[in-house]
Design an enzyme around this catalytic site. Structure first.
Site, PDB file in Angstrom:
ATOM      1  N   HIS A  14     -29.329  20.061 -12.024  1.00  0.00           N
ATOM      2  CA  HIS A  14     -29.509  21.179 -11.055  1.00  0.00           C
ATOM      3  C   HIS A  14     -30.533  20.772  -9.977  1.00  0.00           C
ATOM      4  O   HIS A  14     -31.186  20.008 -10.286  1.00  0.00           O
ATOM      5  CB  HIS A  14     -30.361  22.241 -11.700  1.00  0.00           C
ATOM      6  CG  HIS A  14     -30.793  23.291 -10.854  1.00  0.00           C
ATOM      7  ND1 HIS A  14     -29.958  24.506 -10.449  1.00  0.00           N
ATOM      8  CD2 HIS A  14     -31.976  23.622 -10.173  1.00  0.00           C
ATOM      9  CE1 HIS A  14     -30.348  25.180  -9.502  1.00  0.00           C
ATOM     10  NE2 HIS A  14     -31.728  24.767  -9.383  1.00  0.00           N
ATOM     11  N   ASP A  33       6.604   8.080  -7.836  1.00  0.00           N
ATOM     12  CA  ASP A  33       7.350   9.155  -7.198  1.00  0.00           C
ATOM     13  C   ASP A  33       8.916   8.986  -7.573  1.00  0.00           C
ATOM     14  O   ASP A  33       9.734  10.100  -7.765  1.00  0.00           O
ATOM     15  CB  ASP A  33       7.461   8.990  -5.513  1.00  0.00           C
ATOM     16  CG  ASP A  33       6.039   9.333  -4.953  1.00  0.00           C
ATOM     17  OD1 ASP A  33       5.130   9.610  -6.051  1.00  0.00           O
ATOM     18  OD2 ASP A  33       5.758   9.423  -3.944  1.00  0.00           O
ATOM     19  N   GLY A  71       0.819  -1.211   0.064  1.00  0.00           N
ATOM     20  CA  GLY A  71      -0.022  -0.152   0.104  1.00  0.00           C
ATOM     21  C   GLY A  71       0.763   1.169   0.027  1.00  0.00           C
ATOM     22  O   GLY A  71       0.320   2.266  -0.313  1.00  0.00           O
ATOM     23  N   GLY A  72       2.040   1.171   0.507  1.00  0.00           N
ATOM     24  CA  GLY A  72       3.028   2.253   0.341  1.00  0.00           C
ATOM     25  C   GLY A  72       2.637   3.462   1.294  1.00  0.00           C
ATOM     26  O   GLY A  72       1.823   3.169   2.268  1.00  0.00           O
ATOM     27  N   GLY A  76       8.657  18.540   1.738  1.00  0.00           N
ATOM     28  CA  GLY A  76       8.760  17.669   0.467  1.00  0.00           C
ATOM     29  C   GLY A  76       9.335  16.458   0.690  1.00  0.00           C
ATOM     30  O   GLY A  76       9.573  15.909   1.960  1.00  0.00           O
ATOM     31  N   LYS A 118      -6.943  11.617   4.613  1.00  0.00           N
ATOM     32  CA  LYS A 118      -8.158  12.047   4.069  1.00  0.00           C
ATOM     33  C   LYS A 118      -9.335  11.771   5.367  1.00  0.00           C
ATOM     34  O   LYS A 118     -10.531  12.265   5.410  1.00  0.00           O
ATOM     35  CB  LYS A 118      -8.711  11.381   3.058  1.00  0.00           C
ATOM     36  CG  LYS A 118      -8.214  12.328   1.630  1.00  0.00           C
ATOM     37  CD  LYS A 118      -7.003  12.592   1.260  1.00  0.00           C
ATOM     38  CE  LYS A 118      -6.184  13.689   1.818  1.00  0.00           C
ATOM     39  NZ  LYS A 118      -4.879  13.600   1.138  1.00  0.00           N
ATOM     40  N   ALA A 156      -0.247   9.623  -6.232  1.00  0.00           N
ATOM     41  CA  ALA A 156      -0.578   8.175  -6.329  1.00  0.00           C
ATOM     42  C   ALA A 156      -1.239   7.819  -7.790  1.00  0.00           C
ATOM     43  O   ALA A 156      -0.902   7.149  -8.257  1.00  0.00           O
ATOM     44  CB  ALA A 156      -1.378   7.959  -5.222  1.00  0.00           C
ATOM     45  N   GLY A 204       6.560  24.597   6.252  1.00  0.00           N
ATOM     46  CA  GLY A 204       6.188  24.344   4.645  1.00  0.00           C
ATOM     47  C   GLY A 204       4.841  24.469   4.360  1.00  0.00           C
ATOM     48  O   GLY A 204       3.800  23.736   5.136  1.00  0.00           O
ATOM     49  N   GLY A 205       4.555  25.459   3.612  1.00  0.00           N
ATOM     50  CA  GLY A 205       3.144  25.620   3.074  1.00  0.00           C
ATOM     51  C   GLY A 205       2.849  25.075   2.032  1.00  0.00           C
ATOM     52  O   GLY A 205       2.140  25.659   1.153  1.00  0.00           O
TER      53      GLY A 205
HETATM   54  P1  NAI Z   1       5.802  20.469  -0.979  1.00  0.00           P
HETATM   55  O1  NAI Z   1       6.900  20.310  -1.885  1.00  0.00           O
HETATM   56  O2  NAI Z   1       4.077  20.443  -1.569  1.00  0.00           O
HETATM   57  O3  NAI Z   1       5.989  21.755  -0.138  1.00  0.00           O
HETATM   58  C1  NAI Z   1       7.002  22.124   0.796  1.00  0.00           C
HETATM   59  C2  NAI Z   1       7.048  23.342   1.194  1.00  0.00           C
HETATM   60  O4  NAI Z   1       7.883  23.720   1.938  1.00  0.00           O
HETATM   61  C3  NAI Z   1       7.195  24.293   0.037  1.00  0.00           C
HETATM   62  O5  NAI Z   1       6.497  25.021  -0.167  1.00  0.00           O
HETATM   63  C4  NAI Z   1       8.671  24.893   0.495  1.00  0.00           C
HETATM   64  O6  NAI Z   1       8.729  26.070  -0.139  1.00  0.00           O
HETATM   65  C5  NAI Z   1       8.644  24.873   1.844  1.00  0.00           C
HETATM   66  N1  NAI Z   1       9.905  24.936   2.620  1.00  0.00           N
HETATM   67  C6  NAI Z   1      11.074  24.160   2.307  1.00  0.00           C
HETATM   68  N2  NAI Z   1      11.852  24.326   3.050  1.00  0.00           N
HETATM   69  C7  NAI Z   1      11.515  25.262   4.176  1.00  0.00           C
HETATM   70  C8  NAI Z   1      11.971  25.724   5.377  1.00  0.00           C
HETATM   71  N3  NAI Z   1      13.153  25.601   5.951  1.00  0.00           N
HETATM   72  N4  NAI Z   1      11.280  26.637   5.957  1.00  0.00           N
HETATM   73  C9  NAI Z   1       9.768  26.957   5.499  1.00  0.00           C
HETATM   74  N5  NAI Z   1       9.450  26.403   4.553  1.00  0.00           N
HETATM   75  C10 NAI Z   1      10.253  25.381   3.585  1.00  0.00           C
HETATM   76  O7  NAI Z   1       5.914  19.054   0.043  1.00  0.00           O
HETATM   77  P2  NAI Z   1       5.125  18.409   1.041  1.00  0.00           P
HETATM   78  O8  NAI Z   1       3.815  19.097   1.482  1.00  0.00           O
HETATM   79  O9  NAI Z   1       5.690  17.864   1.886  1.00  0.00           O
HETATM   80  O10 NAI Z   1       4.406  17.399   0.244  1.00  0.00           O
HETATM   81  C11 NAI Z   1       5.302  16.299  -0.679  1.00  0.00           C
HETATM   82  C12 NAI Z   1       4.752  15.466  -1.712  1.00  0.00           C
HETATM   83  O11 NAI Z   1       3.534  14.755  -1.377  1.00  0.00           O
HETATM   84  C13 NAI Z   1       4.494  16.682  -2.684  1.00  0.00           C
HETATM   85  O12 NAI Z   1       5.376  16.460  -3.808  1.00  0.00           O
HETATM   86  C14 NAI Z   1       2.987  16.273  -2.947  1.00  0.00           C
HETATM   87  O13 NAI Z   1       2.940  16.162  -4.583  1.00  0.00           O
HETATM   88  C15 NAI Z   1       2.679  14.928  -2.050  1.00  0.00           C
HETATM   89  N6  NAI Z   1       1.277  15.236  -1.552  1.00  0.00           N
HETATM   90  C16 NAI Z   1       0.332  15.225  -2.375  1.00  0.00           C
HETATM   91  C17 NAI Z   1      -0.913  15.433  -1.817  1.00  0.00           C
HETATM   92  C18 NAI Z   1      -2.112  15.670  -2.679  1.00  0.00           C
HETATM   93  O14 NAI Z   1      -2.026  15.856  -3.679  1.00  0.00           O
HETATM   94  N7  NAI Z   1      -3.315  16.038  -2.096  1.00  0.00           N
HETATM   95  C19 NAI Z   1      -1.110  15.062  -0.199  1.00  0.00           C
HETATM   96  C20 NAI Z   1       0.133  14.918   0.387  1.00  0.00           C
HETATM   97  C21 NAI Z   1       1.226  14.904  -0.324  1.00  0.00           C
END
Ligand code: NAI
Length: 472
Positions: free
Chosen positions: A448, A316, A41-42, A276, A53, A324, A184-185
């Site tokens: 509608h 990935d 399932g990873g 990330g 979710k 996914a 990380g936003g």
């Molecule tokens: P992300 O790459 O989406 O966001 C990381 C954020 O952290 C970036 O905005 C970056 O500028 C910021 N950042 C980096 N270093 C920092 C620091 N020292 N201080 C403050 N901010 C910093 O990475 P995230 O949220 O960890 O997600 C990882 C992966 O998982 C993504 O590639 C995403 O595609 C995937 N994911 C997707 C989901 C979805 O599609 N619903 C849900 C969860 C994860």
């Protein structure tokens, strides 16, 4: 003792890329062994997409009852949260899903084994089992690398599993911290930060760049940012987390570099680092068979094939976006190719779904990306606030935005922020795959009263013909 076993294909990694590849190979009557060093399932099923979710939905229901019920004339006294019970419920969902995947693999004739795999040749893998014994597995046709990605740790924030945590720990908290700082936003930070904010934590989001969710349509992120702030979160942009101190009272002081040589601090009880994921291409023995691993990524072509013709990589570990559904699609493509069918990565666009409050979902080009490509665009918008159904579910924040080629009217991008955006985006994805025009969506009768009417109206708005909003 070393024994050898032979399969048509060996898949390393049992996440949404690897297990889907295994099931499809089984359906196509190929003998296949799927190897995972943990649970099948990873990340997605065990501590990523699905568990998060579940928590998002539970915390959303709580907020709806506790905060918004009275607006709708609903009064439920003493609504409260039992986080431990919520976790047990979530764990039950994970168990059901991983059990289902195991049954599907077995039912389709694919074998699954828990152990650590290393590539030892273009068609051979060494499998180390939990008891320390090793086996040599031969793949007569192909090896598929589907090893996913791992949470990045940043300097100064070594995970301790208690106060400095990553997403894996954050989906299993059995108590809500009083104060939570999210570094990380990005997607994980906003999704999980939102969960604990709704459950009562005082949330601070620290983002190194000038915007939340860099790269996502700005009109969508603006709505989510406004909601976070309205609900009491503090958002610090252009602030880079550089380290922390532990205080005598058990709290943590996070140090931020806010530019111009200035620093700021935030006091908190817990820090979630979500900056990330790093792809898991290293330490698999790939270099020894002549492959170059690029910062963890295993480079591939449009057939998911590496430079060694019998080795494929999906999900990935094979490149962005780390989603996914992209991994699963690549798993299906590779299975078809191994079985001798014609298949390739020939999609138009990969949709994205972000489970913030409200949700964001996107597919195709943003307005800025289209303009960067030199395309003359026309834009259509429609607010959720103008939809009867959005009012009826008491969720009116957000909008539909359609980006189309001004001359041809071909739809190039759909961006939605609002309730059920992640479900609504599939119509946009279909539109892009079918090279639909604004007229195709605009002239289709949408039922509608539904939220889906918004995409029809936004497409009509781009044509100057929307009914329930003033056109430009
Ligand atoms: P992300 O790459 O989406 O966001 C990381 C954020 O952290 C970036 O905005 C970056 O500028 C910021 N950042 C980096 N270093 C920092 C620091 N020292 N201080 C403050 N901010 C910093 O990475 P995230 O949220 O960890 O997600 C990882 C992966 O998982 C993504 O590639 C995403 O595609 C995937 N994911 C997707 C989901 C979805 O599609 N619903 C849900 C969860 C994860």
């Amino acid at each position: 003792m070393t024994t050898t076993t032979t399969y048509d294909a060996v898949v390393i990694g049992g996440g949404p890329g690897g297990y889907v590849c295994g099931i499809r190979l089984g359906q196509l009557k190929q003998t296949v062994l799927v190897i995972d060093k943990e649970e099948v399932g990873g990340v997605c099923l065990n501590w990523g997409c699905v568990p998060s979710k579940a928590l998002i939905s539970a915390s959303h229901s709580y907020e709806k009852f506790a905060k918004h019920g009275p607006t709708m004339g609903l009064f439920a006294d003493n609504v409260r949260v039992d986080t431990a019970k919520m976790q047990d419920w979530k764990d039950g969902i994970v168990k059901k899903l991983t059990g289902g995947v195991k049954a599907l693999l077995k039912g389709n004739g694919a074998e699954l084994v828990i152990g650590e795999a290393k590539v030892t040749g273009p068609k051979s893998v060494e499998l180390k089992l939990a008891d320390g014994s090793t086996k040599t597995i031969q793949a007569t046709k192909a090896i598929v690398i589907a090893t996913g990605a791992t949470t990045i740790e940043i300097p100064g924030f070594k995970f301790d599993g208690k106060q400095i945590i990553g997403a894996r720990e954050a989906v299993s908290l059995r108590a809500v911290p009083k104060r939570l700082v999210v570094i990380g936003g990005g997607v994980i930070g906003l999704e999980l930060g939102g969960v604990y904010q709704r459950l009562g934590a005082q949330l601070t989001i620290v983002e190194a760049t000038a915007t939340l969710l860099p790269g996502v349509e700005a009109e969508c992120t603006a709505v989510v940012q406004k909601r976070f702030i309205k609900d009491g979160a503090k958002i610090m942009l252009n602030a880079k987390a550089v380290g922390y101190d532990k205080n005598k009272d058990g709290s943590v002081t996070v140090k931020l570099d806010v530019g111009g040589g200035k620093t700021e601090t935030v006091e908190t009880d817990m820090v979630l680092v979500a900056v990330g994921m790093r792809p898991n291409g290293a330490n698999l023995g790939l270099e020894q068979v002549g492959l170059t691993v690029d910062r963890g990524f295993v480079p591939t072509d449009t057939f998911c094939r590496t430079k060694v013709p019998s080795i494929y990589a999906i999900g990935d570990v094979s490149g962005m976006p780390m989603l996914a559904h992209k991994a699963s699609k690549e798993g299906e493509v590779v299975a078809e190719i191994i079985a001798g069918h014609k298949a390739a990565k020939d999609w138009v666009a990969i949709p994205g779904a972000i489970f913030t409050e409200p949700e964001i979902a996107t597919v195709g080009l943003t307005e800025a990306q289209a303009k960067e490509k030199g395309i003359d665009v026309t834009i259509g918008r429609f607010p959720f606030a103008a939809l009867g159904r959005a009012m009826a579910v008491n969720e009116t924040d957000g909008l539909f935005k359609v980006v189309a080629d001004k001359k041809t009217h071909e739809v190039l991008g759909v961006h939605i922020v609002g309730p059920s955006a992640t479900d609504l985006i599939s119509e946009g994805a279909l539109a892009l795959e079918m090279h639909a025009f604004l007229e195709d969506i605009g002239l289709t009768i949408h039922p509608h009263p539904t939220l889906g009417e918004g995409l029809m109206e936004a497409s009509l708005n781009a044509l100057g013909q929307a009914i329930h909003v003033m056109n430009r």
